[in-house]
Design an enzyme around this catalytic site. Structure first.
Site, PDB file in Angstrom:
ATOM      1  N   ASP A 264       0.814  -1.217   0.000  1.00 58.32           N
ATOM      2  CA  ASP A 264       0.000   0.000   0.000  1.00 58.32           C
ATOM      3  C   ASP A 264       0.844   1.261   0.000  1.00 58.32           C
ATOM      4  OD1 ASP A 264      -1.950   1.734   2.422  1.00 58.32           O
ATOM      5  OD2 ASP A 264      -2.447   1.457   0.294  1.00 58.32           O
TER       6      ASP A 264
ATOM      7  N   GLU B  54       3.073  -8.303   7.544  1.00 56.08           N
ATOM      8  CA  GLU B  54       1.774  -8.908   7.193  1.00 56.08           C
ATOM      9  C   GLU B  54       1.889 -10.024   6.155  1.00 56.08           C
ATOM     10  OE1 GLU B  54      -0.650  -5.618   5.996  1.00 56.08           O
ATOM     11  OE2 GLU B  54      -1.045  -4.976   8.037  1.00 56.08           O
TER      12      GLU B  54
ATOM     13  N   TYR C 133      -7.238  -3.445  12.723  1.00 55.61           N
ATOM     14  CA  TYR C 133      -8.011  -2.315  12.201  1.00 55.61           C
ATOM     15  C   TYR C 133      -9.499  -2.351  12.513  1.00 55.61           C
ATOM     16  CZ  TYR C 133      -3.904  -0.532   9.809  1.00 55.61           C
ATOM     17  OH  TYR C 133      -2.670  -0.018   9.531  1.00 55.61           O
TER      18      TYR C 133
ATOM     19  N   GLU D 157       0.423  -1.401  13.884  1.00 57.42           N
ATOM     20  CA  GLU D 157      -0.492  -0.699  12.984  1.00 57.42           C
ATOM     21  C   GLU D 157      -1.888  -0.700  13.578  1.00 57.42           C
ATOM     22  OE1 GLU D 157       1.475  -1.948   8.671  1.00 57.42           O
ATOM     23  OE2 GLU D 157      -0.678  -1.583   8.830  1.00 57.42           O
TER      24      GLU D 157
HETATM   25  C1  LIG Z   1      -5.357  -4.264   6.760  1.00 59.08           C
HETATM   26  C2  LIG Z   1      -4.000  -3.904   6.254  1.00 59.08           C
HETATM   27  C3  LIG Z   1      -3.642  -2.477   6.585  1.00 59.08           C
HETATM   28  C4  LIG Z   1      -2.400  -2.072   5.835  1.00 59.08           C
HETATM   29  N1  LIG Z   1      -1.212  -2.650   6.417  1.00 59.08           N
HETATM   30  C5  LIG Z   1       0.041  -2.391   5.668  1.00 59.08           C
HETATM   31  C6  LIG Z   1       0.208  -0.887   5.423  1.00 59.08           C
HETATM   32  O1  LIG Z   1       1.297  -0.694   4.552  1.00 59.08           O
HETATM   33  C7  LIG Z   1      -1.068  -0.275   4.830  1.00 59.08           C
HETATM   34  O2  LIG Z   1      -0.901   1.101   4.590  1.00 59.08           O
HETATM   35  C8  LIG Z   1      -2.236  -0.548   5.778  1.00 59.08           C
HETATM   36  C9  LIG Z   1      -3.494   0.168   5.274  1.00 59.08           C
HETATM   37  O3  LIG Z   1      -4.201  -0.360   4.413  1.00 59.08           O
HETATM   38  O4  LIG Z   1      -3.712   1.308   5.755  1.00 59.08           O
END
Ligand SMILES: CCC[C@@H]1NC[C@@H](O)[C@H](O)[C@H]1C(=O)O
Length: 599
Positions: A166, A414, A470, A508
């Site tokens: 992302d 992840e 999240y 996160e």
């Molecule tokens: C549910 C996965 C979340 C994801 N995790 C990796 C980050 O690099 C992304 O920015 C983050 C997002 O989507 O905000």
């Protein structure tokens, strides 16, 4: 693996000249460069700043989204008296891969867009004359390279990347280029490790050189006073009444390593080091035997105009804001950052989780982007991917092992850990990296929402559990956030009941937020809602003693691919992309400045 990753220094026997500035630049969409002699000279080109990502300088979409080979060229003068020395071109980072030519002669290639490499140009240069360096870069993504993704070809023949991650695929010579000269007999590496004994400390060191002469190690305190010295390529420097490096209370000594031949200095290398120990004791993260609680951020090297390029001005602003917020740590999500970031963290007493770009190792992400729905670790790409993954972990640890700020190594972000096929991969990579760090710092990886204490097959490997969660955003969002809190509490209760004996750090959590959007009562994307989500997480962090850290996602808004879930990038920043505070910044300023270090 690189022979030497020592950061360039200037002294009586070493030189370092940056070749930053405007280079000549050209795309090579049809791949004619090699046969048309671009290795010697680019026939047509535009000016391109270095260091910088090339993407955001263009106004046409074909150029910004360009995927494939791209070429840089720079002329540089080499003094005649450089002859007889080792001469190298050190690229701090070229994203994602590069081949280096000098005056048309191929010197070497390198894979990996976030770690340095040195091209040995000693025998290729014309001394006392102007020379030309040419870089053939490439930014394509694949499932057998880091970071993982796909490169597709559109019906119009143009290539396009589909990242399984992302952050925007900013590309180019993203960090500085150095013309370095070194003695032929030189220091190529050194290691440090520490033991504390009451008020004293022992600095255990080893030095690697290219020759047989002995090495003298001298340790000076912050006032420049010699506090210890020793002769030998390895040994111990005993420091009486040592001034330890502590979190947000840094103290740096200077270690000087010298090769001498009777009275002449053959080579010399000095670097700042911090005397401190890192240990995981049960669910505690201990620095110098004291438990610490991590407060801080997941970050990106990302800013308007130069994209992923390292910019000292942006970095200075980011540290100023992190200090204001009360933070004491950050993760280099999702790739090793420029060395100057770790030098600043050393000086400011920040703790760093250092991460390789092993991101996107999960087909769910690919399926989110329209990929396959299978176990990532079952693919035919795994064997070549593993080799690159191990190589980049090796170089990250080799480059960053002497920074007191680095306290843990994150080997993946992840990944898919719910399939049986992931287990042999994790087993191998954790076994192969076990002894790379002389200080044996914790090795870990972040666990996504799918990877829980009930579903993950790889929980035996990490020394610390990094959780990315999240609720409140990707699920149980908006008015349903109370279910999100209940669900996360249930998960934490299961971790508690499991008798885990390792720390958990949340690396996160957060919510996309449009700065300036206000709503009473709150709605998603409003600043008020982001604070509500962060308050919910704070309640949970304050409820479980084995949670030893909170690194909110993200420090600042950052660029991503375009998509129906992104509003010109990821907006989960606590600060905007131009580093202005959202309401959440004031929330953390209040929360973190009132949380003690050993919370
Ligand atoms: C549910 C996965 C979340 C994801 N995790 C990796 C980050 O690099 C992304 O920015 C983050 C997002 O989507 O905000």
């Amino acid at each position: 693996m690189e022979q030497s990753l020592l950061y360039p220094v200037v002294n009586a026997v070493r030189t370092d000249q940056k070749l930053d500035g405007l280079w000549r630049f050209s795309f090579d969409a049809v791949g004619v460069g090699p046969q048309e002699g671009w290795a010697k000279h680019l026939p047509k080109a535009v000016d391109m700043p270095v260091p910088a990502s090339f993407n955001d300088f263009f106004t046409d979409k074909d150029a910004r989204e360009y995927t494939g080979d791209f070429w840089y060229e720079k002329k540089f003068f080499v003094p005649a008296d450089y002859q007889g020395r080792f001469v190298g071109l050190r690229f701090d980072a070229v994203t994602h891969r590069a081949t280096i030519y000098v005056d048309g002669v191929k010197i070497r290639s390198h894979e990996g867009g976030f770690l340095p490499f040195v091209a040995d140009v000693t025998d290729a240069l014309h001394y006392g004359e102007e020379n030309t360096v040419v870089v053939q870069g490439n930014n394509e993504l694949s499932r057998e390279a880091l970071p993982a993704g796909d490169t597709i070809t559109l019906k119009n023949g143009k290539k396009m990347v589909r990242p399984f991650f992302d952050f925007y695929n900013y590309s180019g010579i993203n960090r500085s280029v150095h013309l370095i000269t070194l003695p032929v007999e030189r220091i190529t590496d050194y290691t440090t490790d520490f033991t504390l004994a009451g008020a004293d400390a022992d600095v255990h060191y080893t030095v690697t050189t290219t020759g047989d002469h002995d090495v003298v190690a001298v340790l000076r305190d912050a006032d420049g006073q010699v506090v210890a010295e020793n002769t030998g390529k390895q040994g111990t420097l005993h420091v009486t009444d040592a001034h330890l490096w502590n979190v947000r209370a840094a103290y740096l000594y200077t270690l000087t390593l010298r090769i001498t031949n009777d009275t002449t200095i053959v080579d010399e290398y000095s670097a700042e080091i911090g005397i401190r120990t890192i240990k995981i004791v049960g669910t505690e993260i201990q620095v110098n035997g004291q438990s610490v609680y991590l407060k801080g951020f997941g970050r990106h090297e990302d800013s308007p105009f130069a994209g992923r390029a390292f910019d000292l001005n942006v970095e200075k602003k980011d540290f100023s804001l992190m200090q204001w917020s009360g933070a004491n740590s950050f993760r280099t999500s999702h790739y090793p950052y420029d060395e100057q970031v770790y030098q600043m963290a050393d000086r400011e007493g920040f703790l760093v989780i250092d991460e390789v770009p092993a991101v996107g190792f999960k087909m769910a992400a690919a399926s989110f982007l329209g990929g396959l729905n299978q176990s990532f670790f079952k693919g035919p790409w795994i064997k070549p991917l593993h080799a690159k993954h191990l190589d980049q972990i090796t170089d990250m640890i080799k480059r960053d092992k002497n920074h007191p700020s680095v306290f843990a190594w994150s080997l993946l972000n992840e990944p898919d850990t719910v399939t049986e096929e992931s287990v042999p991969y994790f087993k191998q990579i954790f076994a192969e990296t076990k002894d790379l760090d002389p200080q044996s710092r914790p090795r870990t990886f972040s666990l996504s929402e799918d990877d829980t204490i009930e579903t993950s097959k790889d929980l035996d490997f990490p020394d610390i559990y990094l959780l990315n969660r999240y609720p409140g955003w990707y699920h149980y969002a908006g008015y349903q956030i109370s279910d999100g809190e209940a669900g996360l509490r249930e998960e934490m209760d299961k971790w508690a009941a499991s008798g885990i004996n390792k720390p958990i750090v949340f690396t996160e959590f957060g919510a996309d937020t449009e700065a300036g959007l206000h709503k009473l009562p709150s709605v998603m994307w409003s600043e008020e809602y982001q604070v509500e989500v962060l308050e919910m997480f704070s309640r949970i962090f304050d409820s479980y003693p084995f949670i030893k850290g909170e690194q909110v996602w993200n420090f600042a808004d950052f660029q991503t691919v375009e998509g129906n879930m992104r509003v010109n990038g990821n907006k989960k920043g606590i600060f905007t992309r131009d580093r202005q505070p959202k309401a959440a910044a004031f929330f953390y300023h209040k929360r973190w400045t009132n949380i003690p270090l050993d919370y």
